[in-house]
Structures are given as C-alpha cells and as structure tokens.
Design a protein around this motif. Structure first.
Motif, PDB file in Angstrom:
ATOM      1  N   PHE A  78       0.819  -1.194  -0.079  1.00 36.31           N
ATOM      2  CA  PHE A  78       0.081  -0.195  -0.115  1.00 36.31           C
ATOM      3  C   PHE A  78       0.904   1.381  -0.083  1.00 36.31           C
ATOM      4  N   ALA A  79       0.538   2.188  -0.906  1.00 33.36           N
ATOM      5  CA  ALA A  79       1.379   3.404  -0.970  1.00 33.36           C
ATOM      6  C   ALA A  79       0.689   4.672  -0.207  1.00 33.36           C
ATOM      7  N   GLY A  80      -0.194   4.350   0.477  1.00 29.99           N
ATOM      8  CA  GLY A  80      -0.468   5.400   1.423  1.00 29.99           C
ATOM      9  C   GLY A  80      -1.823   6.212   0.954  1.00 29.99           C
ATOM     10  N   VAL A  81      -2.155   7.046   1.708  1.00 29.86           N
ATOM     11  CA  VAL A  81      -3.384   7.965   1.273  1.00 29.86           C
ATOM     12  C   VAL A  81      -2.582   9.316   0.744  1.00 29.86           C
ATOM     13  N   ALA A 278       3.952   6.667  11.842  1.00 25.65           N
ATOM     14  CA  ALA A 278       4.606   6.233  12.821  1.00 25.65           C
ATOM     15  C   ALA A 278       5.749   7.242  13.214  1.00 25.65           C
ATOM     16  N   LEU A 279       6.114   7.975  12.387  1.00 25.37           N
ATOM     17  CA  LEU A 279       7.193   9.058  12.681  1.00 25.37           C
ATOM     18  C   LEU A 279       6.803  10.122  13.163  1.00 25.37           C
ATOM     19  N   ASN A 310       2.187   8.520   4.986  1.00 19.63           N
ATOM     20  CA  ASN A 310       3.275   9.180   4.901  1.00 19.63           C
ATOM     21  C   ASN A 310       2.900  10.900   5.157  1.00 19.63           C
ATOM     22  N   GLY A 311       2.930  11.263   6.506  1.00 13.61           N
ATOM     23  CA  GLY A 311       2.514  12.695   6.537  1.00 13.61           C
ATOM     24  C   GLY A 311       3.305  13.691   5.870  1.00 13.61           C
ATOM     25  N   ASN A 312       4.514  13.612   5.483  1.00 10.65           N
ATOM     26  CA  ASN A 312       5.481  14.578   4.832  1.00 10.65           C
ATOM     27  C   ASN A 312       5.694  14.149   3.347  1.00 10.65           C
ATOM     28  N   ASP A 313       5.173  14.903   2.548  1.00 10.83           N
ATOM     29  CA  ASP A 313       5.453  14.649   1.065  1.00 10.83           C
ATOM     30  C   ASP A 313       4.873  13.147   0.590  1.00 10.83           C
ATOM     31  N   LEU A 321       7.034   4.578   3.165  1.00  8.60           N
ATOM     32  CA  LEU A 321       6.059   4.044   4.253  1.00  8.60           C
ATOM     33  C   LEU A 321       6.470   2.761   4.516  1.00  8.60           C
ATOM     34  N   ARG A 322       7.381   1.853   4.035  1.00  5.73           N
ATOM     35  CA  ARG A 322       8.104   0.862   4.677  1.00  5.73           C
ATOM     36  C   ARG A 322       8.993   1.135   5.828  1.00  5.73           C
ATOM     37  N   GLN A 323       9.528   2.349   5.679  1.00  7.58           N
ATOM     38  CA  GLN A 323      10.390   2.968   6.845  1.00  7.58           C
ATOM     39  C   GLN A 323       9.666   3.430   7.921  1.00  7.58           C
ATOM     40  N   ILE A 324       8.230   3.876   7.773  1.00  5.69           N
ATOM     41  CA  ILE A 324       7.488   4.321   8.723  1.00  5.69           C
ATOM     42  C   ILE A 324       6.879   3.185   9.367  1.00  5.69           C
TER      43      ILE A 324
END
Length: 417
Positions: A78-81, A278-279, A310-313, A321-324
C-alpha cells in the motif's frame, strides 16, 4: 560470472510480456493472510490471479518459472493516502488536480459542499510518480481529495498503468486546516457536516441547501456503500468524529490520528481503523500535542486495525511507507502487524480485500520479491509482478542515475538516452 548470467536468464523469463502464467518457486511467502509466513513455498499464477500457494507446486506445461532463492515474497504494498496521479509538482498549481476549492459566504461559513466531486476523473496513469512508487514495491494507493469539509471522492488505484479505480472512496476533513471554511471554529465544522448528512436524507430539501441534487445522491450512496476516510488528528476532534459517525449512520476510518492512541478503546469498540504516520512523535501543532512514537503499538494492543500514511510529502515519497511501518515495529508493534498495515489492513479498510492486499487463491497476483526484510530500509524490491506480469523497476529517477553514472560519450550526458 556464470551465476550472474544464470540470474539474468531467470529474470528474462520472469519479465516475459506473456508471463501472466507464472510459478514462483522457493520463496519465503508472507501471505498477509491466515496461512501466515511459508518458508520454501511456491506461488502459482494463472491468468493474472493467484491459483495456488504451497510447497512443491506443479504448473501446466509452458508456464514461466522463477526461482526466488528463499527470499521474501509479499503482496504488493500500500502506497498510503496521497495524490499520486493527481499531482506532479506540489508547488505548481497547474499540475495539481486533487482538491476542489469552494467559496465561503459573508458569515465565513462555506456556502455549498460538493461530495459529488470525483477526483479520480483527473487521474493520470502516466504520472511520473507511479513508477517511483513501484520501485519501492508499492502496487496500490488511496488517491485522496482534501479541499473542503466534504471534499468529495478519491479512489483506490492499482499502480499498474490503469485508470479505473478499484473503488471510490469518500473523504471528510476536520481541524485547523478548514477553519477558514467554518467561521473560524471547529464546532461549525461538525454542525455543517451533520446538516449535510441530514439534508441528504430529506425527500425534498428546504431552502437552506448545502448540497446539490447530485451531492445528495453521492452522499447517500457513499453512506450506504463506503467507508469515509476522515482527516483528523486531535483527540477531541476524533471523539466528535465518532459521535458524528454514529449520528449520521456512516462508517469511518481515521487518517492522521496523531492523538488516536488516547481513544484506543473507543476506536476498537467502533471498529474504526486508523491510518497513521509512525514517525509523527512531536507536538508539531496544537492538534498533535500528544503525538507518540508508540501510537501504532498502543492502538494495536487495544484491537484497532492500524495502517500507515506518510505525513510528509506523501505522493513523492510513498516508498518511505516501509520505513514508517518499520519504525512502528521498532516501537512495539508486532512485525506481522507492521506488514499487515502495508497490505491486508488497508485493503480491508478500503473495501478492496477481495482483490488485493494478500497472497491468497483468487486474488490479483500483485507480488514483490525483496532482497531482505521488507520492513528494513536496507532492503529493496528485486522483482515485481502486477497481475502476474513482471514490471520493470524503472523510473525517471533510476534512468537519470544510470545516465550520469555511465561513461561519458561523444554527446553531453543530457543528450544520451
């Protein structure tokens, strides 16, 4: 050298244009489903669908075969919203189609809401951001709109070059970013939203109309068939969102949710999933005073389904997102829940789990082979198949990298392919 030639030969088979029928052998298969993780397992793909998952599978004659060498195989992530496909350069308005801006009246309140706005009509399947996300192992995304309190509909898009959404997804946006549209108070945001849902149910609307006829139809349809994704962070606003959802009779998910852990039990009882970063662990605004790096773990322990954004960019850095997810695991979330937050959880929350989000018989064969643990930033996607077709992990960024790493030629590098 011989091993490299053999590997390239296998890759050539895997990247055949007709490889919708495929047998991936000897993988560590993270199914993100009831079967869990299967070591030394095979996945058989026929006509772009997963036909079998298990050990020592056989395939019909002529089926392409790929030896995974024991490496991790996951569903496409999933690539996020985000606004992938709806923007190219965030700061250049002519390349952004995500949000419909609505005017306010003399009172400072928004005059009309347009839940019928469908941002997916502007989706560009040739966006340069899509290959960048695929290089990170991303295969589906929740394309969003965020222009007003009821900003309309986005959709769940497979990042395979297609233009039709798997499902349209309605959005609600609450908080400080919408104060200009609500007379400078959050209280009016909930008032307007509740009025809109009530108006949509009226057989004949009164004189004070927030919605067009198309908007009433769209809002009623969304309320019956879809889950609203609510952009909200503050505990008080999340609590009021839960109350509004009960009153309007709608299903919601929280997007952002910096302070969601403070309402973990209430969210679990209401079966409301949370998409979080999560960051996000600092009081960056008055809506995030209680932000915590343990947000995901605390929600999970309470029984809340957790996915990630990902809340940033978000659009240009979807691959992060994997890092998050990995950071959520580092701060107490079980590893399996971290992977689920990138696969099966968002698929269920968005209503597309019958097609994507897990490695199960009958699902679309969107698969990624990794060099190592997919939640480790040092791991990379080694191969990707979308509906059983191998997809080159190439983007404009990788092409530029290769151009400027190659030996200089007769022409300046800018003129080289």
């Amino acid at each position: 050298m011989n091993r490299r030639i053999a590997f390239l030969g296998l890759m050539a088979v895997a990247f055949s244009a007709h490889a919708q029928n495929l047998l991936i052998r000897n993988a560590t298969v993270h199914t993100a489903a009831a079967q869990g993780t299967l070591k030394g397992a095979d996945v058989l793909v026929q006509n772009g669908k997963i036909a079998a998952v298990g050990r020592n599978l056989t395939a019909p004659a002529g089926t392409a075969s790929f030896d995974a060498g024991g490496k991790p195989l996951t569903p496409g992530l999933f690539a996020g919203v985000n606004d992938i496909g709806l923007e190219e350069i965030s700061a250049e308005d002519t390349t952004v189609d995500a949000n419909l801006e609505l005017k306010t009246g003399d009172s400072g309140l928004i005059e009309t809401l347009r839940p019928e706005f469908d941002a997916t009509r502007a989706f560009n399947p040739r966006s340069t951001l899509i290959p960048v996300a695929r290089v990170g192992g991303m295969s589906f995304s929740a394309v969003a709109t965020n222009g007003s309190l009821l900003p309309g509909q986005g959709g769940v898009m497979r990042l395979d070059g297609g233009h039709e959404p798997l499902r349209r997804t309605p959005f609600i946006s609450i908080g400080s970013g919408k104060l200009r549209q609500s007379g400078a108070t959050r209280a009016a945001q909930f008032m307007l939203l509740e009025q809109a849902f009530a108006e949509a149910k009226l057989p004949v609307p009164g004189d004070e109309r927030l919605l067009t006829a198309a908007g009433r139809n769209a809002l009623n349809s969304a309320a019956l068939n879809s889950r609203f994704l609510v952009f909200v962070n503050r505990e008080a606003d999340i609590r009021e969102s839960l109350r509004m959802a009960r009153k309007a009779g709608i299903r919601i998910a929280i997007v952002g949710g910096s302070e969601a852990w403070l309402l973990a039990d209430e969210l679990a009882a209401a079966k409301v999933p949370v998409f979080l970063d999560a960051l996000d662990n600092l009081p960056a605004s008055f809506e995030q005073i209680a932000a915590s790096e343990e947000n995901a773990a605390r929600l999970h322990r309470a029984g809340v389904a957790v996915s990630f954004i990902n809340g940033n960019d978000a659009s240009h850095s979807a691959r992060k997102l994997r890092q998050i997810a990995g950071n959520a695991v580092a701060n107490g979330l079980p590893w399996e829940a971290g992977l689920a937050g990138l696969t099966s959880v968002p698929a269920r929350a968005l209503g597309v789990s019958d097609r994507v989000g897990s490695i199960e018989v009958g699902k679309t064969a969107d698969l990624v082979l990794w060099t190592g643990d997919p939640l480790e930033v040092s791991s990379t996607a080694e191969a990707m198949w979308l509906a059983g077709k191998a997809t080159p992990l190439v983007s404009r960024q990788t092409r530029l990298r290769d151009r400027y790493l190659a030996p200089a030629g007769d022409l300046p590098r800018a003129y080289q392919p």
